[in-house]
Each structure stands twice: as C-alpha cells, then as structure tokens.
Design a protein around this motif. Sequence first.
Motif, PDB file in Angstrom:
ATOM      1  N   ASP A   1       3.561   1.904  -1.549  1.00  0.00           N
ATOM      2  CA  ASP A   1       3.936   2.299  -2.910  1.00  0.00           C
ATOM      3  C   ASP A   1       2.861   3.181  -3.524  1.00  0.00           C
ATOM      4  O   ASP A   1       3.159   4.207  -4.131  1.00  0.00           O
ATOM      5  CB  ASP A   1       4.097   1.056  -3.799  1.00  0.00           C
ATOM      6  N   LEU A   2       1.612   2.773  -3.356  1.00  0.00           N
ATOM      7  CA  LEU A   2       0.527   3.533  -3.965  1.00  0.00           C
ATOM      8  C   LEU A   2       0.394   4.897  -3.285  1.00  0.00           C
ATOM      9  O   LEU A   2       0.124   5.898  -3.934  1.00  0.00           O
ATOM     10  CB  LEU A   2      -0.791   2.768  -3.862  1.00  0.00           C
ATOM     11  N   MET A   3       0.606   4.935  -1.968  1.00  0.00           N
ATOM     12  CA  MET A   3       0.507   6.218  -1.268  1.00  0.00           C
ATOM     13  C   MET A   3       1.593   7.180  -1.737  1.00  0.00           C
ATOM     14  O   MET A   3       1.378   8.389  -1.820  1.00  0.00           O
ATOM     15  CB  MET A   3       0.619   6.003   0.237  1.00  0.00           C
ATOM     16  N   LEU A   4       2.777   6.620  -2.032  1.00  0.00           N
ATOM     17  CA  LEU A   4       3.884   7.468  -2.488  1.00  0.00           C
ATOM     18  C   LEU A   4       3.609   8.060  -3.861  1.00  0.00           C
ATOM     19  O   LEU A   4       4.143   9.100  -4.210  1.00  0.00           O
ATOM     20  CB  LEU A   4       5.169   6.637  -2.560  1.00  0.00           C
ATOM     21  N   MET A   5       2.781   7.379  -4.651  1.00  0.00           N
ATOM     22  CA  MET A   5       2.588   7.800  -6.048  1.00  0.00           C
ATOM     23  C   MET A   5       1.529   8.885  -6.216  1.00  0.00           C
ATOM     24  O   MET A   5       1.429   9.464  -7.282  1.00  0.00           O
ATOM     25  CB  MET A   5       2.151   6.592  -6.887  1.00  0.00           C
ATOM     26  N   GLN A   6       0.721   9.109  -5.204  1.00  0.00           N
ATOM     27  CA  GLN A   6      -0.448   9.971  -5.411  1.00  0.00           C
ATOM     28  C   GLN A   6      -0.095  11.446  -5.539  1.00  0.00           C
ATOM     29  O   GLN A   6       0.973  11.891  -5.137  1.00  0.00           O
ATOM     30  CB  GLN A   6      -1.444   9.802  -4.265  1.00  0.00           C
ATOM     31  N   GLU A   7      -1.060  12.162  -6.073  1.00  0.00           N
ATOM     32  CA  GLU A   7      -0.933  13.603  -6.216  1.00  0.00           C
ATOM     33  C   GLU A   7      -0.986  14.285  -4.844  1.00  0.00           C
ATOM     34  O   GLU A   7      -0.376  15.326  -4.631  1.00  0.00           O
ATOM     35  CB  GLU A   7      -2.087  14.103  -7.088  1.00  0.00           C
TER      36      GLU A   7
ATOM     37  N   SER B   1       0.824  -1.216   0.000  1.00  0.00           N
ATOM     38  CA  SER B   1       0.000   0.000   0.000  1.00  0.00           C
ATOM     39  C   SER B   1       0.854   1.260   0.000  1.00  0.00           C
ATOM     40  O   SER B   1       0.464   2.282  -0.572  1.00  0.00           O
ATOM     41  CB  SER B   1      -0.900   0.031   1.234  1.00  0.00           C
TER      42      SER B   1
ATOM     43  N   SER C   1      12.199   3.983  -0.049  1.00  0.00           N
ATOM     44  CA  SER C   1      11.565   3.135  -1.048  1.00  0.00           C
ATOM     45  C   SER C   1      12.626   2.484  -1.935  1.00  0.00           C
ATOM     46  O   SER C   1      13.590   3.105  -2.313  1.00  0.00           O
ATOM     47  CB  SER C   1      10.599   3.963  -1.899  1.00  0.00           C
TER      48      SER C   1
END
Lengths: 216, 219
Positions: free
Chosen positions: B78-84, B76, B218
């Motif tokens: 990874d996805l949090m790091l990618m957000q706007e 999860s 990361s």
Amino acid sequence: MRLLAEGLSARRGEDLIFNDISFALGAGEALVVTGPNGSGKSTLLRVLAGLLMAEKGRLKLENGPPEIRHPSELSHYLGHRNAMKRELTVAENLSFWKNFMGDSPGGSGRNLVEAVEAVGLRGIAHLPFGYLSAGQQRRMAMAKLIVAYRPIWILDEPTAALDAGADKLFAGLVNAHLDTGGIVIAATHQPLGLERARQLQMTGFVGIDGGLWHDA
Amino acid sequence: MIALFLRDLKLSIRAGGGAMIGVLFFMTVVAVIPFGVGPDLNLLARIGPAILWIGALLASLLGLDRLFQAEREDGSLDLMLMQETPLLVTVFVKCAAHWAATGLPLVIAAPLLGLFMNMDALAIGATMLTLLVGTPAITFIGAVGAAVAVSLPRGGLLVSILVLPLAIPVLIFGVSAVYAAIEDPAPFLPPLMILAAITLFFAVIGPVAAAAALRHASD
C-alpha cells in the motif's frame, strides 16, 4: 494547504459502500471518521489514500506543491497492517521507510532515535520487529509516521492493540502534527483525545444519504 | 531506491527468505539426473546444458510468487503504491534485488553442477554466460505473473503456469546458444544476442505490466 473531497462515492464489488461524502480540511484540522463495523470507514480512507478508485467524486488539494499528482503522495497511510518486516530489526525497518519515502516538501522527518523515543520504546530498536508484542509493533508503526515527513496522515484504527498510556502518547503525536499545520484523518472506535477534531459519522449505505456530516 | 534494493536483499538472505531455496532446488534437480539417465558420460555431456537451463528455469520460478505477496500481506505494498516514485521503478528495483538474491546464485552454482553432468570447460563457460544473460528475463516475466496473482492466497502454482509459456523463448535461445558454442558450425553470437534482446525487452515491458497489474489488484 487544503484537502477537498467532493461528492465521493465508492463501491466494493457491486455494492455502493458510501455515497456523496464531501469535506474540506485545512492545515491543522483533523477529521475523525466513526461508525459501526462495515459502514465504510476503511474504504473511505483507502479512497483518500489513492488505493481504491472512487466511483464518483473528486479529491483535490488546494495550495499544495505543484508537482503533486494525487494527494496520496503527500500522505502517510497507517492501515490495519503495520507495513514492517518481521525479519528485519526495528531500526532497519524504520530507516528503510525513511529513505524510501523521503520527505514531502515543507518539512523534514525526525531521526530514528528521536522517533523511537517519541513512541516510548527506547532501547529496543535493535530487535527484530517480529519479536515485539502487538502493542509495541503498533507503536513502531507510528514511529514510521514521524521518520518521514508527510503533511497528511490517514490513520485506520490507529489505536487498536494499544494500552491507555499509548493512547495518550498517540494523541500527543497527532496533536503535535496538527500544531505544525498537518492534516489528520482517522477512523476509530475509541475517542482519540484530539482537540479541534471534526466528526464524520458513517452509517453504511442507506438510500441516498451515505454519510451524515456534522461538526463535533 | 538503493534502500529498497538492500532491504530486499537482506530479507531474502535472512531466515524465511528464498535465496538459498532456489539454489538447493537447482542442485537437487541436476543432481538426480545422472541417476535417472544412467552412467553414460557422453549422453550426460550432451544433455548437460539443457538440464542446467531447465533446472535454472524451474528454480527461478520457485520464489517468484512471494515477490509482491509478502509486501501485500504486511501492508508495505500500500505504501509503495502511494509514493511519488513511479511504481514501475519500484517494481524494477524489486526485480533486480530478487534476481541478485535468487538468480545470481544459480549462475554461480552452475559450474559445479556442470561437473556433475560431465560438461567440458567451454560448455560450462557458455552455460554460465547464457544463464547470466537469460535469467533476468525470467525474473522480469515472473514479476508480471506475481503481480497478477498477488491477491490469490495460493498463487504460487498459478504464477508458474502463467510465466512458463512466456519463458520458453528464453529457454530455447539460451540452450541453443550453448550448443552453438560447443558444436562448431553454428554461430554462437546470434542466439546470445537474441537472448540479450529478450532480457532487455522484458526489462522494459515486465515492470510496466506488473505495475499496472498491482494498481488494479489493490482493494
């Protein structure tokens, strides 16, 4: 929209994993990354997803929304891990990601019921995610791709642990995404059954030619 | 962001979540003190606020290492790091949810444990108030430790060691505010205000530092 990679290189620790990889993907195009284990497929995808810094090279988006700082903000990343909580139900997991991620400009995510149906698992959304089998968990992780709209999908071994039927279903999802002008980058060992897919074969670091680049 | 807050709250209440562990640990620590110190009621009343504060400090360190590690293990993070959404907002909300699930129960349990320590109503009230103001600071400081140790397989102890020195000022001003409330000459407000300032300070610095550490952890 066009996704451009120019001369990407990345290292893990001291080792250069790949060197000088360039490609351009327009709307509706897919790139399939193949290569033996350890050849840097996952590393490349993590660089594209903005999770690893590229050693050299640039990643840019042409004609994208102006407020975007990095293409990763317009991307879904489906890694080896499913990013779902075992303690929460499938519906809770999906609705969390739907709310948390929101939709990128230019599209809207589908609702939970449709998404769960699209991966062929109707009727089990009320179960805790941890109760599902490995294949079902993987399918639900794919449902995450369609509950929140993202034009770019970055998929790392998406069909691991899936049966043949799910492979086909997944190819359908990806093709539907491409039809609506999406971009897909997938690392895989199995043929995904994608039309219009180009191939990038990773060979591991061999001198200066990190990757071979040809059209399929 | 509300979705994230609610999800983290749910997770900590469901099986395997850490919400009750902290309170149980807090109760255990405070409950054994009278047996160790002996039945000297005056002594217990005098050391009570300090014991409650130390117990609450240790209890809130207990679940901190899982704050980001659990997210990392299932992907999860990874996805949090990618957000706007800026990562520091995500971190802040996670800290808030973590405090609501583990810190707030400690504040609520404090009066009961205050009775164990033969504290009077004023001392119990002052302890609750200082815990309410001070424990969020421990969570925000702890988030930095948790972010630094996120990729270490057994980072729990390391997080405590990293966090404890930084949490000492919180302990000092928390306890001194309580003693100021029950002993007449010392003023109550200044230490409480400093405690509030520490919390506000770390509410800003903590998420920024934790977000920076997560970006670099990361791989």
